[in-house]
Design an enzyme around this catalytic site. Structure first.
Site, PDB file in Angstrom:
ATOM      1  N   CYS A 152       0.916  -1.330  -0.012  1.00  0.00           N
ATOM      2  CA  CYS A 152       0.092  -0.163  -0.076  1.00  0.00           C
ATOM      3  C   CYS A 152       0.870   1.215   0.194  1.00  0.00           C
ATOM      4  O   CYS A 152       1.760   1.380   0.809  1.00  0.00           O
ATOM      5  CB  CYS A 152      -0.823  -0.075   1.118  1.00  0.00           C
ATOM      6  N   ARG A 182     -10.978  -0.781   2.158  1.00  0.00           N
ATOM      7  CA  ARG A 182     -11.417  -0.482   3.526  1.00  0.00           C
ATOM      8  C   ARG A 182     -11.173  -1.262   4.695  1.00  0.00           C
ATOM      9  O   ARG A 182     -11.215  -2.509   4.403  1.00  0.00           O
ATOM     10  CB  ARG A 182     -13.083  -0.332   3.344  1.00  0.00           C
ATOM     11  N   TYR A 205     -15.839   2.991  -7.695  1.00  0.00           N
ATOM     12  CA  TYR A 205     -16.080   4.054  -6.636  1.00  0.00           C
ATOM     13  C   TYR A 205     -17.152   5.254  -7.243  1.00  0.00           C
ATOM     14  O   TYR A 205     -17.477   5.788  -6.263  1.00  0.00           O
ATOM     15  CB  TYR A 205     -14.780   4.652  -6.345  1.00  0.00           C
ATOM     16  N   CYS A 235     -30.162 -24.472   8.466  1.00  0.00           N
ATOM     17  CA  CYS A 235     -30.876 -24.936   9.598  1.00  0.00           C
ATOM     18  C   CYS A 235     -31.923 -25.940   9.181  1.00  0.00           C
ATOM     19  O   CYS A 235     -32.262 -26.858   9.788  1.00  0.00           O
ATOM     20  CB  CYS A 235     -31.343 -23.820  10.712  1.00  0.00           C
ATOM     21  N   HIS A 249     -35.502 -19.394  11.643  1.00  0.00           N
ATOM     22  CA  HIS A 249     -34.785 -20.292  11.950  1.00  0.00           C
ATOM     23  C   HIS A 249     -35.462 -21.551  12.235  1.00  0.00           C
ATOM     24  O   HIS A 249     -36.482 -21.656  12.798  1.00  0.00           O
ATOM     25  CB  HIS A 249     -33.929 -20.024  13.070  1.00  0.00           C
TER      26      HIS A 249
END
Length: 898
Positions: free
Chosen positions: A230, A252, A296, A370, A855
């Site tokens: 970077c 980010r 962006y 589930c 769930h």
């Protein structure tokens, strides 16, 4: 590393020609055994075949070596070592020596759902809510293993020699292939990522890609990932290159394995350059197949596609064709870092004693899985299923080895793995099972929440196909029986012409006892009506003004129910509900059962005794009582005002003991007279003696709404093809009819009058019959009915399994009208039958506003004690919520195991 023994080195070189080096897009099973649930974290780890890339546990090593002829494996054995708190705070490891880390207590990701409804997903989930913040270091032991060839595939003993990796004395190609295999993402993770990506909308092509500005500023980027940094912080992870000016900045900030990577330098650079250079590429994701591209630009601000990506990268000296993936994509990071809204789980706040050992192994949630976990826990607790897929697991593997090329695509093998003993751990990750069972299915192959009842039917169908091919043909395995037959039963249907008094009996098979919930029969009707008047309620849930006590099955006293006036939620949820003045209908189970056995009027029924239409009455009874009875309370419906799926909130006092003996059908009774043979019609609008005519244009419009073909036909005929709107309104009013999705009575006549298809190829008939376990006559009919398509023919055979003789006769033109009217040859002797007294084995509950969110949790009674199976969590149950269940499984008492 010391030199290798010459004999061992010769053995390695002798098998070098079979060694293959995997690429990043190949499937490598280095995270789970293909025959069991062994993983690198198991006591013996797993062994990955260097020739096939298939992973096996220690018990299956000799078998796999004998089957594939390979003797070279990579042994992966991982151990979790807790990291002391002081080390977590103070220790700063270098990039080159950092070991992989993960949360110590991983459970199961929580299910998705809308913000307006519950999204309960258990505690301690991967990427979710950990039980604690304890970190562990994963110590990886890797070795090259040489298996001594044997004469058979016995798994009792196997001789091996190991070479710890890395070792400079090994041939370079073997070392490179082993390293690639160790570092590979793994087929399970690949499938999980593919499922996640499948749920996203296709990435759009950026409008800035064509004609992208690329500065000629002399910047050149090395293709060596080790040189990437970077420009702002010097970080080496989560790096993005701006395609316009070559600037490398970190992405980010994201928390990965407890550490923050990324500073947002790439985004700040976009703003510092006045938003002129919007496209950036994540460096570590670049491969010949593409990369993560982000825009962006405010009007895109998301992941996009750059059709000229290779050309744009080449401008900065990056050769995409030479690069391999070195960093995680955004999809992978999103999977790792899922943070779901958390609320209470079933029986939250209760002091539950954890359970472990055989029969009490949890299943980790793989992301909205589930529904699968609950179904598997309930299905594989049945001793008959355990006998077939646990006691005969090794027999099954050996038998299927010669007929299934890829073990990872074998339904029966996965069922055996699911039933296996995993005593070394408290939970398993059924990744391979989920991938296989959902393969090519439009819903179960995705990462979305699903209907547990539909999934159970799907699993039984997949197992039926595999079981039919293994045990149904000549020379098949006598221990392999149909799992579906444990639940299948016959229903006796009785139609009586009111005017003549004459009757007609028929039968049909089913897997579930599907019961409506008549909220108008609520015992707390007055309290609910007051609540509805105060708060308003959807018309589907609205109570009727009057209520008559229904008849129903005998219920053992004290075995079920809830105190009069209770809210029905119980525990902390009940208290919260009372504070919010929530009032739910309390509906007796007998009222639900009455919706199944009650007599219904059939208008415009063409009576062969009268020669005209008239009124008939229809009733149903049990013709056989299955070994296991699956009861489904139909809690879900479609709101016709909003076209959204919703849940019928009601409390039903489901009993632990059911006595259904009084509801067994007796067939033709003394003094009853049957209706004469001939054409009949039970649907309004059907012309006498003629095949019903459905408007094709209207039917096509309704098909786009997702209704079944038979339901559409019934609706259009009922309104006389008056219009789509009228038919749709009729259909919504009759969605709960038990026969809404069944063929019309004249469907067989229509089929029999259709032109016969060309004779199928004889070799295709033989292959289909041998592969699926059907007779050649049945295979011939299936191929003829499907224009020679092998895949569709297999579907045809199983979809007509209940009336196969009649279906075959219709296609091949055999048999007369009398034979076609015998309900396909269904006889009670073909069904498991006994006394109709049942005891509750377990049930599945759903928390949420509809089937697309929320769930699932299973409660199962084992050794006289109730246990809760909430994904990875397995514990004793203090107060199983039997009154809030969705699916219930009962065992016939005369079939109880001793």
């Amino acid at each position: 590393m010391a030199n290798l023994d010459s004999t061992l080195l010769d053995a390695i070189r002798a098998k070098m020609s079979s060694v293959r080096e995997p690429g990043c897009y190949d499937k490598v099973y280095n995270d789970e055994c293909m025959y069991s649930f062994d993983t690198p974290f198991s006591p013996d780890g797993i062994y990955v075949n260097l020739a096939t890339w298939g992973g096996v546990g220690r018990d299956y090593l000799a078998f796999d070596s004998h089957k594939t002829g390979s003797t070279l494996y990579v042994h992966l054995k991982y151990t979790k070592v807790p990291v002391p708190e002081d080390d977590q705070v103070q220790k700063k490891e270098s990039e080159s020596s950092r070991a992989s880390r993960e949360d110590a207590a991983q459970s199961s990701p929580v299910c998705e759902g809308k913000n307006t409804g519950p999204t309960v997903l258990g505690i301690g989930v991967e990427g979710g809510f950990p039980l604690d913040s304890q970190k562990v270091e994963v110590v990886k032991e890797c070795a090259l293993v040489v298996v001594k060839p044997g004469e058979n595939g016995s798994c009792d003993k196997v001789e091996t020699q190991s070479v710890p990796l890395p070792n400079t004395a090994l041939p370079e190609f073997v070392s490179r292939a082993a390293r690639a295999l160790i570092d590979h993402q793994g087929a399970g993770s690949q499938a999980e990522e593919a499922t996640w990506l499948a749920e996203e909308d296709p990435r759009p092509v950026s409008k800035y890609a064509n004609g992208l500005i690329q500065l000629d500023n002399g910047v050149k980027i090395s293709s060596d990932p080790a040189t990437w940094r970077c420009a702002e912080s010097g970080q080496t992870q989560n790096l993005w290159i701006n395609l316009s000016d070559g600037y490398i900045g970190s992405g980010r900030a994201q928390v990965v394995n407890g550490e923050t990577i990324g500073t947002g330098a790439a985004l700040r650079h976009f703003h510092d350059t006045h938003g002129l250079y919007p496209l950036a590429v994540k460096l570590g994701t670049i491969t010949p197949h593409g990369a993560d591209v982000y825009s962006y630009a405010p009007d895109e601000d998301g992941m996009v596609t750059d059709p000229q990506l290779a050309q744009h990268l080449a401008h900065w000296g990056i050769d995409a064709m030479r690069l391999e993936k070195t960093d995680k994509s955004l999809a992978e990071l999103e999977i790792e870092g899922q943070k779901w809204a958390f609320s209470r789980i079933t029986e939250a706040g209760a002091h539950l004693r954890p359970l472990r050992g055989p029969g009490y192994v949890g299943l980790k949630n793989l992301g909205n899985s589930c529904y699968m976990n609950s179904v598997l826990q309930l299905l594989f607790t049945l001793p008959e299923v355990q006998r077939q897929y646990l006691d005969h697991a090794y027999d099954l593997v050996q038998t299927r080895a010669g007929t299934v090329a890829d073990p990872a695509a074998d339904a029966e093998r996965e069922a055996a793995a699911a039933a296996g003993d995993a005593g070394f751990t408290t939970s398993l990750e059924p990744k391979m099972f989920k991938t296989l069972m959902g393969k090519q299915h439009p819903e179960f192959s995705t990462g979305r929440q699903q209907d547990a009842a539909e999934y159970l039917e799907h699993v039984l169908e997949r197992l039926l196909r595999a079981e039919r091919g293994l045990g149904g043909k000549e020379g098949g395995q006598d221990w392999c029986v149909s799992t579906e037959d444990l639940f299948k039963y016959l229903v006796e249907e009785r139609l009586q012409c009111v005017e003549s008094g004459k009757v007609r009996y028929g039968s049909k098979s089913d897997l579930f006892l599907r019961l409506m919930i008549p909220v108008e029969a609520a015992t707390n009707r007055d309290a609910v009506l007051q609540h509805q008047a105060k708060h308003g309620v959807n018309k589907k849930q609205k109570l009727a003004a009057e209520n008559s006590p229904p008849a129903g099955p005998a219920v053992e006293e004290g075995s079920a129910g809830q105190e009069e006036g209770a809210s029905g939620l119980g525990g902390e949820e009940g208290n919260a509900a009372e504070k919010e003045e929530e009032v739910f209908p309390i509906v007796p189970f007998a009222a639900c059962f009455e919706t199944f056995v009650r007599t219904e009027d059939v208008e415009d029924y063409f009576s062969t005794a009268l020669g005209r239409k008239g009124l008939a009455r229809k009733s149903v009874r049990f013709q056989t009582f299955p070994r296991y009875l699956i009861v489904q309370l139909k809690r879900y419906y479609v709101d016709t005002q909003t076209w959204e799926g919703k849940k019928l909130e009601a409390v039903v006092d489901v009993p632990e003991v059911l006595d259904l003996r009084a509801w067994r059908g007796r067939g033709l009774l003394e003094g009853e007279e049957t209706l004469p043979d001939g054409k009949e019609g039970g649907e309004k609008g059907e012309a006498e003696g003629k095949t019903p005519s459905v408007d094709a244009g209207m039917a096509a419009q309704m098909e786009s709404m997702g209704f079944s073909t038979h339901a559409i036909a019934r609706a259009l005929l009922a309104v006389g093809n008056a219009g789509v709107e009228q038919a749709t309104a009729w259909l919504f009013e009759h969605l709960e009819d038990s026969d809404i999705n069944e063929p019309l009575p004249s469907a067989s006549a229509t089929a029999s009058s259709a032109p016969r298809a060309a004779e199928p190829d004889a070799s295709a008939v033989s292959n289909l019959a041998a592969m699926m376990g059907f007779t050649e006559e049945q295979a011939k009919a299936a191929l003829q009915a499907t224009q020679g398509s092998m895949e569709r023919a297999a579907d045809w055979l199983f979809s007509h399994a209940d009336d196969l003789p009649r279906a075959v006769a219709e296609v091949l033109g055999a048999g007369g009208e009398e034979e076609r009217g015998q309900e396909g040859g269904q006889t009670p002797s073909q069904y498991n039958d006994g006394e109709g007294v049942y005891s509750l084995v377990g049930f599945i509950s759903h928390v949420g506003r509809n089937l697309g969110s929320g769930h699932y949790v299973a409660h199962i009674k084992k050794e006289g004690e109730w246990a809760i199976f909430d994904d990875q969590k397995v514990a004793t149950s203090e107060k199983p919520p039997k009154d809030l269940g969705y699916l219930y499984v009962y065992r016939r008492q005369d079939a109880m195991e001793e």
